[in-house]
Scaffold this motif. Sequence first.
Motif, PDB file in Angstrom:
ATOM      1  N   ILE A  64       7.230  -7.230   6.249  1.00 63.40           N
ATOM      2  CA  ILE A  64       8.172  -6.141   5.954  1.00 63.40           C
ATOM      3  C   ILE A  64       7.942  -5.614   4.549  1.00 63.40           C
ATOM      4  CG2 ILE A  64      10.614  -5.638   5.586  1.00 63.40           C
ATOM      5  CD1 ILE A  64      11.223  -7.646   7.840  1.00 63.40           C
ATOM      6  N   ASN A  65       7.677  -6.509   3.606  1.00 61.82           N
ATOM      7  CA  ASN A  65       7.418  -6.079   2.225  1.00 61.82           C
ATOM      8  C   ASN A  65       6.161  -5.228   2.138  1.00 61.82           C
ATOM      9  OD1 ASN A  65       9.731  -7.414   1.293  1.00 61.82           O
ATOM     10  ND2 ASN A  65       8.621  -9.319   0.812  1.00 61.82           N
ATOM     11  N   VAL A  66       5.144  -5.652   2.907  1.00 60.76           N
ATOM     12  CA  VAL A  66       3.884  -4.869   2.881  1.00 60.76           C
ATOM     13  C   VAL A  66       4.115  -3.491   3.449  1.00 60.76           C
ATOM     14  CG1 VAL A  66       1.583  -4.732   3.895  1.00 60.76           C
ATOM     15  CG2 VAL A  66       2.399  -6.886   2.936  1.00 60.76           C
ATOM     16  N   LYS A  67       4.899  -3.448   4.562  1.00 65.49           N
ATOM     17  CA  LYS A  67       5.172  -2.143   5.155  1.00 65.49           C
ATOM     18  C   LYS A  67       5.950  -1.262   4.186  1.00 65.49           C
ATOM     19  CE  LYS A  67       5.076  -3.443  10.039  1.00 65.49           C
ATOM     20  NZ  LYS A  67       5.865  -3.529  11.288  1.00 65.49           N
ATOM     21  N   GLU A  68       6.908  -1.895   3.501  1.00 64.50           N
ATOM     22  CA  GLU A  68       7.679  -1.098   2.546  1.00 64.50           C
ATOM     23  C   GLU A  68       6.809  -0.583   1.402  1.00 64.50           C
ATOM     24  OE1 GLU A  68      10.862  -3.550   1.286  1.00 64.50           O
ATOM     25  OE2 GLU A  68      12.054  -3.260   3.111  1.00 64.50           O
ATOM     26  N   LYS A  69       5.871  -1.454   0.972  1.00 67.19           N
ATOM     27  CA  LYS A  69       4.963  -1.010  -0.106  1.00 67.19           C
ATOM     28  C   LYS A  69       4.072   0.131   0.372  1.00 67.19           C
ATOM     29  CE  LYS A  69       4.783  -5.390  -2.630  1.00 67.19           C
ATOM     30  NZ  LYS A  69       3.906  -6.510  -3.072  1.00 67.19           N
ATOM     31  N   VAL A  70       3.615  -0.014   1.636  1.00 70.60           N
ATOM     32  CA  VAL A  70       2.766   1.065   2.177  1.00 70.60           C
ATOM     33  C   VAL A  70       3.550   2.348   2.294  1.00 70.60           C
ATOM     34  CG1 VAL A  70       1.501   1.808   4.228  1.00 70.60           C
ATOM     35  CG2 VAL A  70       1.204  -0.523   3.357  1.00 70.60           C
ATOM     36  N   ASN A  71       4.766   2.234   2.798  1.00 74.73           N
ATOM     37  CA  ASN A  71       5.607   3.434   2.918  1.00 74.73           C
ATOM     38  C   ASN A  71       5.885   4.056   1.557  1.00 74.73           C
ATOM     39  OD1 ASN A  71       5.732   3.187   5.697  1.00 74.73           O
ATOM     40  ND2 ASN A  71       7.610   1.930   5.678  1.00 74.73           N
ATOM     41  N   GLN A  72       6.157   3.165   0.578  1.00 79.28           N
ATOM     42  CA  GLN A  72       6.403   3.668  -0.766  1.00 79.28           C
ATOM     43  C   GLN A  72       5.176   4.381  -1.325  1.00 79.28           C
ATOM     44  OE1 GLN A  72       9.359   3.575  -2.327  1.00 79.28           O
ATOM     45  NE2 GLN A  72       8.436   4.803  -3.988  1.00 79.28           N
ATOM     46  N   LEU A  73       4.001   3.792  -1.007  1.00 78.41           N
ATOM     47  CA  LEU A  73       2.755   4.414  -1.482  1.00 78.41           C
ATOM     48  C   LEU A  73       2.566   5.787  -0.861  1.00 78.41           C
ATOM     49  CD1 LEU A  73       0.139   4.174  -3.110  1.00 78.41           C
ATOM     50  CD2 LEU A  73      -0.887   3.013  -1.138  1.00 78.41           C
ATOM     51  N   PHE A  74       2.862   5.896   0.454  1.00 77.09           N
ATOM     52  CA  PHE A  74       2.741   7.201   1.120  1.00 77.09           C
ATOM     53  C   PHE A  74       3.714   8.204   0.526  1.00 77.09           C
ATOM     54  CE2 PHE A  74       0.736   4.991   4.870  1.00 77.09           C
ATOM     55  CZ  PHE A  74      -0.479   5.665   4.767  1.00 77.09           C
ATOM     56  N   ARG A  75       4.955   7.688   0.240  1.00 80.49           N
ATOM     57  CA  ARG A  75       5.942   8.591  -0.351  1.00 80.49           C
ATOM     58  C   ARG A  75       5.500   9.074  -1.722  1.00 80.49           C
ATOM     59  NH1 ARG A  75       9.638   4.966   2.155  1.00 80.49           N
ATOM     60  NH2 ARG A  75       9.822   3.771   0.203  1.00 80.49           N
ATOM     61  N   ASP A  76       4.916   8.126  -2.492  1.00 75.48           N
ATOM     62  CA  ASP A  76       4.432   8.515  -3.826  1.00 75.48           C
ATOM     63  C   ASP A  76       3.309   9.541  -3.724  1.00 75.48           C
ATOM     64  OD1 ASP A  76       6.294   6.797  -4.876  1.00 75.48           O
ATOM     65  OD2 ASP A  76       4.843   5.158  -5.230  1.00 75.48           O
ATOM     66  N   LYS A  77       2.397   9.278  -2.791  1.00 72.54           N
ATOM     67  CA  LYS A  77       1.288  10.214  -2.616  1.00 72.54           C
ATOM     68  C   LYS A  77       1.783  11.578  -2.142  1.00 72.54           C
ATOM     69  CE  LYS A  77      -2.479   6.939  -1.802  1.00 72.54           C
ATOM     70  NZ  LYS A  77      -3.530   6.495  -0.858  1.00 72.54           N
ATOM     71  N   LEU A  78       2.775  11.539  -1.244  1.00 70.86           N
ATOM     72  CA  LEU A  78       3.329  12.800  -0.741  1.00 70.86           C
ATOM     73  C   LEU A  78       3.963  13.603  -1.869  1.00 70.86           C
ATOM     74  CD1 LEU A  78       3.959  14.634   1.652  1.00 70.86           C
ATOM     75  CD2 LEU A  78       6.048  13.292   2.040  1.00 70.86           C
ATOM     76  N   VAL A  79       4.704  12.886  -2.720  1.00 68.10           N
ATOM     77  CA  VAL A  79       5.322  13.554  -3.869  1.00 68.10           C
ATOM     78  C   VAL A  79       4.253  14.140  -4.782  1.00 68.10           C
ATOM     79  CG1 VAL A  79       6.718  13.203  -5.945  1.00 68.10           C
ATOM     80  CG2 VAL A  79       7.411  12.164  -3.770  1.00 68.10           C
ATOM     81  N   LEU A  80       3.212  13.313  -4.986  1.00 66.44           N
ATOM     82  CA  LEU A  80       2.112  13.782  -5.842  1.00 66.44           C
ATOM     83  C   LEU A  80       1.448  15.022  -5.268  1.00 66.44           C
ATOM     84  CD1 LEU A  80       0.403  13.328  -8.350  1.00 66.44           C
ATOM     85  CD2 LEU A  80      -1.050  11.775  -6.991  1.00 66.44           C
ATOM     86  N   VAL A  81       1.210  14.989  -3.943  1.00 67.45           N
ATOM     87  CA  VAL A  81       0.607  16.155  -3.288  1.00 67.45           C
ATOM     88  C   VAL A  81       1.511  17.366  -3.405  1.00 67.45           C
ATOM     89  CG1 VAL A  81      -0.091  17.096  -1.052  1.00 67.45           C
ATOM     90  CG2 VAL A  81      -0.809  14.788  -1.722  1.00 67.45           C
ATOM     91  N   MET A  82       2.798  17.153  -3.226  1.00 76.75           N
ATOM     92  CA  MET A  82       3.738  18.262  -3.342  1.00 76.75           C
ATOM     93  C   MET A  82       3.737  18.828  -4.748  1.00 76.75           C
ATOM     94  SD  MET A  82       5.031  18.759  -0.394  1.00 76.75           S
ATOM     95  CE  MET A  82       6.451  19.755  -0.816  1.00 76.75           C
ATOM     96  N   LEU A  83       3.677  17.917  -5.726  1.00 77.12           N
ATOM     97  CA  LEU A  83       3.619  18.383  -7.110  1.00 77.12           C
ATOM     98  C   LEU A  83       2.368  19.210  -7.362  1.00 77.12           C
ATOM     99  CD1 LEU A  83       4.909  15.214  -9.037  1.00 77.12           C
ATOM    100  CD2 LEU A  83       6.112  17.388  -8.720  1.00 77.12           C
ATOM    101  N   VAL A  84       1.245  18.685  -6.852  1.00 81.39           N
ATOM    102  CA  VAL A  84      -0.019  19.408  -7.041  1.00 81.39           C
ATOM    103  C   VAL A  84       0.041  20.780  -6.382  1.00 81.39           C
ATOM    104  CG1 VAL A  84      -2.465  19.433  -6.492  1.00 81.39           C
ATOM    105  CG2 VAL A  84      -1.392  17.336  -7.344  1.00 81.39           C
ATOM    106  N   LEU A  85       0.552  20.802  -5.126  1.00 80.36           N
ATOM    107  CA  LEU A  85       0.673  22.085  -4.428  1.00 80.36           C
ATOM    108  C   LEU A  85       1.615  23.029  -5.162  1.00 80.36           C
ATOM    109  CD1 LEU A  85       0.820  20.908  -0.694  1.00 80.36           C
ATOM    110  CD2 LEU A  85      -1.074  22.008  -1.885  1.00 80.36           C
ATOM    111  N   GLY A  86       2.699  22.422  -5.707  1.00 81.39           N
ATOM    112  CA  GLY A  86       3.619  23.260  -6.463  1.00 81.39           C
ATOM    113  C   GLY A  86       2.971  23.850  -7.695  1.00 81.39           C
ATOM    114  N   LEU A  87       2.200  23.027  -8.386  1.00 82.03           N
ATOM    115  CA  LEU A  87       1.495  23.538  -9.569  1.00 82.03           C
ATOM    116  C   LEU A  87       0.504  24.624  -9.191  1.00 82.03           C
ATOM    117  CD1 LEU A  87       0.863  20.188 -11.533  1.00 82.03           C
ATOM    118  CD2 LEU A  87       2.444  22.035 -12.147  1.00 82.03           C
TER     119      LEU A  87
END
Length: 280
Positions: A15-38
């Motif tokens: 469960i911890n690994v899944k949460e870390k993976v999900n968190q990583l995807f969320r971080d990447k998604l935010v990063l992508v959104m930021l990049v697209l926004g820029l």
Amino acid sequence: MNKFISFGKTITEVINVKEKVNQLFRDKLVLVMLVLGLLTIVAAAGAVRIRQGSEKIEESPYLEIQDPEHVIAEGGTEEEPVAGSSNAQEEIQSEPVREAGANEATAAAGQITEPETAAAAAGQEAAQAEEAGIGAEESLVLDFTETEKLAWPVTGNVILGYSMETTTYFPTLEQYKCSPANIIQSDVSTPVSAPADARVLEIGSNEEIGNYIRLDLGNDYTAVCGQLKEIPVVENEYLHKGDVIGYIAEPTKYYTIEGNNLYFELLHGDTPVDALDYLE
């Protein structure tokens, strides 16, 4: 019991690994959104700058000058066009205005119109015709025949007569020779007249008879008058009988003893004939 605890840890780790993976995807998604926004912001800013640049270009005084008040034509100061400059098109467009102004100035200064040009050309042609003596109004029908009479070019005694069949003594030369002409005594500066209607064939000079004039009388008759000065006629000029063709000059060295005279020779074709047979 131990197996159950181990299984629970394993599930927790998963469960911890899944949460870390999900968190990583969320971080990447935010990063992508930021990049697209820029990128979106940059693109928008670029579009705005391009639009502003286009507006500035459209507002350029060089491209929008239409000169509705004809300020340029009225004498505004203009710079000479420079190759590659931004005002090159403006200079080209305003060129007809300058040319029109120049044409009006030239006309105002007294430009010759077509009728005036034609009149000037006609006057020049008339002057040339008058100088050359070939004007249509001055042309004559030359039809001298052996039955007609010549006027005396000058009045005087014949001091040496025509003689082609026998020789005649020439005092200055101290010798006998044939004479194709009649040598008529006259005073210096006496006017010499055309013996008939004629056309001037030649005006020349030689050592023996000085300045002379050769006249076409028509029908292959020609007359030569020599020992002349101040000849007022020109070659190809038509003359009426009695017109002045020159004046008696000082005699050449061939006639110093004979004195002042007119050399008068008449020819039919290339053959000299006795002018006394034709003189009035």
